[in-house]
Design a protein around this motif. Structure first.
Motif, PDB file in Angstrom:
ATOM      1  N   PHE B 117     -34.929 -28.685  51.433  1.00 36.59           N
ATOM      2  CA  PHE B 117     -35.984 -29.334  52.157  1.00 36.59           C
ATOM      3  C   PHE B 117     -36.643 -28.316  52.862  1.00 36.59           C
ATOM      4  O   PHE B 117     -38.178 -28.258  52.963  1.00 36.59           O
ATOM      5  CB  PHE B 117     -35.458 -30.231  53.083  1.00 36.59           C
ATOM      6  CG  PHE B 117     -34.819 -31.226  52.102  1.00 36.59           C
ATOM      7  CD1 PHE B 117     -35.445 -32.098  51.346  1.00 36.59           C
ATOM      8  CD2 PHE B 117     -33.356 -31.418  51.997  1.00 36.59           C
ATOM      9  CE1 PHE B 117     -34.954 -33.275  50.489  1.00 36.59           C
ATOM     10  CE2 PHE B 117     -32.771 -32.234  50.998  1.00 36.59           C
ATOM     11  CZ  PHE B 117     -33.578 -33.157  50.510  1.00 36.59           C
ATOM     12  N   ASN B 118     -36.130 -27.137  53.466  1.00 34.37           N
ATOM     13  CA  ASN B 118     -36.870 -26.107  54.180  1.00 34.37           C
ATOM     14  C   ASN B 118     -37.811 -25.437  53.109  1.00 34.37           C
ATOM     15  O   ASN B 118     -38.937 -24.831  53.459  1.00 34.37           O
ATOM     16  CB  ASN B 118     -36.125 -25.003  54.636  1.00 34.37           C
ATOM     17  CG  ASN B 118     -36.266 -24.402  55.860  1.00 34.37           C
ATOM     18  OD1 ASN B 118     -37.533 -24.885  56.652  1.00 34.37           O
ATOM     19  ND2 ASN B 118     -35.859 -23.219  56.410  1.00 34.37           N
ATOM     20  N   ALA B 121     -40.668 -27.594  52.347  1.00 30.78           N
ATOM     21  CA  ALA B 121     -41.665 -27.606  53.509  1.00 30.78           C
ATOM     22  C   ALA B 121     -42.484 -26.503  53.548  1.00 30.78           C
ATOM     23  O   ALA B 121     -43.607 -26.504  54.195  1.00 30.78           O
ATOM     24  CB  ALA B 121     -40.992 -28.203  54.636  1.00 30.78           C
ATOM     25  N   ASN B 122     -41.889 -25.291  53.319  1.00 28.15           N
ATOM     26  CA  ASN B 122     -42.603 -23.950  53.391  1.00 28.15           C
ATOM     27  C   ASN B 122     -43.530 -23.544  52.060  1.00 28.15           C
ATOM     28  O   ASN B 122     -44.049 -22.528  52.272  1.00 28.15           O
ATOM     29  CB  ASN B 122     -41.710 -22.976  53.768  1.00 28.15           C
ATOM     30  CG  ASN B 122     -41.380 -23.138  55.469  1.00 28.15           C
ATOM     31  OD1 ASN B 122     -42.205 -22.741  56.265  1.00 28.15           O
ATOM     32  ND2 ASN B 122     -40.301 -23.848  55.790  1.00 28.15           N
ATOM     33  N   ASN B 127     -49.719 -30.206  52.162  1.00 31.79           N
ATOM     34  CA  ASN B 127     -48.594 -31.207  52.756  1.00 31.79           C
ATOM     35  C   ASN B 127     -48.644 -32.354  52.394  1.00 31.79           C
ATOM     36  O   ASN B 127     -47.453 -33.343  52.220  1.00 31.79           O
ATOM     37  CB  ASN B 127     -49.003 -31.256  54.342  1.00 31.79           C
ATOM     38  CG  ASN B 127     -48.897 -30.058  55.209  1.00 31.79           C
ATOM     39  OD1 ASN B 127     -48.102 -29.206  54.704  1.00 31.79           O
ATOM     40  ND2 ASN B 127     -49.488 -29.848  56.322  1.00 31.79           N
ATOM     41  N   LYS B 130     -46.358 -32.123  49.482  1.00 26.38           N
ATOM     42  CA  LYS B 130     -44.615 -31.795  49.837  1.00 26.38           C
ATOM     43  C   LYS B 130     -43.944 -32.991  50.516  1.00 26.38           C
ATOM     44  O   LYS B 130     -42.883 -32.966  50.240  1.00 26.38           O
ATOM     45  CB  LYS B 130     -45.127 -30.625  50.799  1.00 26.38           C
ATOM     46  CG  LYS B 130     -45.457 -29.324  50.211  1.00 26.38           C
ATOM     47  CD  LYS B 130     -45.243 -27.962  51.134  1.00 26.38           C
ATOM     48  CE  LYS B 130     -46.238 -28.033  52.221  1.00 26.38           C
ATOM     49  NZ  LYS B 130     -46.063 -26.742  53.028  1.00 26.38           N
TER      50      LYS B 130
END
Lengths: 287, 287
Positions: B117-118, B121-122, B127, B130
Motif C-alpha cells: 500500500f505504501n 500511495a507513493n 490521488n 491511487k
C-alpha cells in the motif's frame, strides 16, 4: 475524553469486519481481539488532535482511528504467536492461536493489516488527505517502522544491545506508530507541516518514555503493584539493565520534562486537548 | 510482452525495500523471495491493460505493479509457513522459514503486506486514481478476498466441500487478486466502469480456469510431465474429485470458451494486448 472513547467504541462495534462466509469461526476470531479492548490509546491520540481544531471532522475520521487500531491489533496478534512471544493471554483473553489455532491467528493478523488501509481509503475524507494518511501509516507501520523494531526485538532477544540500538528498537517497534497517530490527526486537522512534525517528534519521545517507565516498573514493582506480570531479568535488553535503575529514572525524567515542554509550546486548543489525554502518563519520579 | 517483463524486473531490482538497520539479515530476507522470480503474472496483467491504451503511463504504474507483486509474495511466504503448507521450497529456493526462521518469514510477510500500500500511495499517479487502486487491492486481497479463501482452504483441508464452496474458495484465494490486477490496470488506463467490471469478471473466470486446469494436471500428469510435484489424492478437495476427470475437463473447456469470448468482445487494442499475454494459458482439451 470519555465521549471520544465512547464514540470510537460504538463505531467499532457496528463496523467490525465481516467475511460473510461458511467458514465457521473466522469472522468471530476477527472480532475477538478487536473487541477485547485495551486503552485505544492510538485512536485517542488521533481523535484528540482532531478535536482540538476540527471537531466536526471527528465522525468522518472514525474509520481512520479504527484503521490505526486494526494495524496495532494485528501486530499484537502476530507478536503473541508461538514463534515470537508465545503468549497465552492478551488483554485478559486467550490469544487467538490458543483459542483457535495458529493458522487463524496468522490470517486474522494479515486481514487486519490489509483492512487498516481499506478503512482509511474508504473514509469520507478528501482523497489528498487519505493518500497522506496511508503514506504515514504504511511508512511507520512497516519495513522502516514497527516491523523492523519487532524483528530486532526478536533477533536480539539473547544478545546485548547498546543504548543507541535499544532506543532504535523501541522507537521503531512502538514509538513510530504513536507518532504516526498524532501526525495523522494533524494531517486531517490541516495543521501545517511544522506542527505535524512537532507532534510526530513528540510522539517519538512519548513512546520512548513509556518504554523506559515500563522497564522501571518491571524492576521496582511486584506483579500485584504493577497490575501485570513484571520481570526482573538481568539478561534482558532493558533501559534499567543498561543505565542502572537510577540512570533509567533520570532518563525518564528528562524525557518527561521534554514532553511537558513540547505540550506547553503548543497552541492552547491542541495543548488542552492532548493534556486531557496524556498528563496522567507523563509523571516524573523526582517531582 | 518480454519488454514489459524486463521493465518490471529492472524496476524491482532498484526498488527492493530497504530497512537500513543493524539487523543482520532482515533486508536480505525481504529481497530473497521478491527476487526469486516467478512469472510476475499479476503485474503483467496490470501492465498489459495499461499498455493497450495508455502506454505512456506504464513507467508511472510500475510501483503499483510492484505493490501487487508484494501482496502476492507475502501471501506465498505465509502460506508456506509450518502451520499452513509447511513447504521447504518455493520457486526453487528455500522458503524463508527454512533459510532463516519462522519469525523472519512472518515479519517479512507482514512488511510486504503493508509496503504494497505504501508503494501504491507513493506512485506518481493522481490521488483519486491511487485511492481507487488501494480500495481495489485491499478489498480483494483481504478479509473478503484472498485471506478468507486461504482460511477456508486450511480449515477444510480434511472436510469435503460442495462444488459451490470449492468455487468460492478458489475465487477468493486466487481469482480475486488476478481480477483486481486487471481492474487496477483499467482504473489507471481510465477505462469506463463497464470495461473495469468486464475485466474483473474475466479475471475471476481466468483464476477459476487455472485452478481446474491445475487439478486436471494433478490427476493426469506425472511429476516429470507437469514440471512440479503432482498429487492424485482422493481425499483432497479438487474439481476432479468432485466432478470426475471428464466433468472437470468439460468445466475447464466451458470456462475457456467463456474467456475466449470475453477476449473477443474487447476493443482491439485491449484484446491484442491481453491475448499476447494470455492465449497460451487458455487452451481447450477438446479442440
Amino acid at each position: 475524553m470519555k465521549d471520544l472513547l465512547n464514540e470510537f467504541e460504538n463505531y467499532l462495534l457496528v463496523n467490525l469486519p465481516s467475511s460473510k462466509t461458511f467458514h465457521p469461526n473466522f469472522e468471530q476470531a476477527l472480532a475477538d481481539m478487536l473487541q477485547a479492548g485495551g486503552k485505544r490509546f492510538r485512536p485517542m491520540l488521533l481523535l484528540s488532535v482532531i478535536k482540538s481544531n476540527k471537531s466536526l471532522l471527528i465522525k468522518n475520521s472514525l474509520p481512520v482511528a479504527l484503521g490505526i487500531e486494526m494495524l496495532h491489533t494485528y501486530s499484537l496478534i502476530h507478536d503473541d504467536l508461538p514463534s515470537m512471544d508465545n503468549a497465552d493471554l492478551r488483554r485478559g483473553f486467550e490469544t487467538l492461536h490458543k483459542k483457535y489455532d495458529e493458522v487463524t491467528a496468522i490470517l486474522v493478523g494479515d486481514a487486519l493489516n490489509t483492512e487498516a488501509f481499506n478503512k482509511i481509503a474508504n473514509a469520507p475524507l478528501h482523497n489528498d488527505v487519505k493518500i497522506n494518511l496511508i503514506k504515514c501509516l504504511a511508512s511507520n507501520g512497516g519495513i522502516d517502522g514497527m516491523i523492523i523494531g519487532q524483528a530486532i526485538d526478536c533477533y536480539f532477544e539473547n544478545v546485548k544491545l547498546e543504548l543507541s540500538q535499544l532506543e532504535y528498537l523501541h522507537i521503531h517497534k512502538t514509538a513510530k506508530l504513536i507518532a504516526a497517530s498524532l501526525k495523522m490527526g494533524a494531517i486531517i486537522s490541516e495543521y501545517d507541516s511544522e506542527v505535524q512534525e512537532k507532534l510526530y517528534d513528540f510522539g517519538i519521545d512519548l513512546g520512548l518514555l513509556f518504554q523506559i517507565q515500563d522497564d522501571i516498573i518491571d524492576e521496582t514493582c511486584s506483579s500485584e503493584e504493577a497490575g501485570k506480570t513484571t520481570q526482573n531479568d538481568e539478561a534482558k535488553n532493558s533501559f534499567v539493565n543498561l543505565l542502572s535503575l537510577d540512570g533509567a529514572i533520570k532518563a525518564a525524567d528528562k524525557l518527561a520534562v521534554k514532553c511537558e515542554e513540547t505540550l506547553a509550546s503548543l497552541d492552547d486548543n491542541l495543548k488542552q486537548s492532548l493534556e486531557e489525554l496524556l498528563l496522567k502518563y507523563i509523571n516524573r519520579h523526582n517531582s
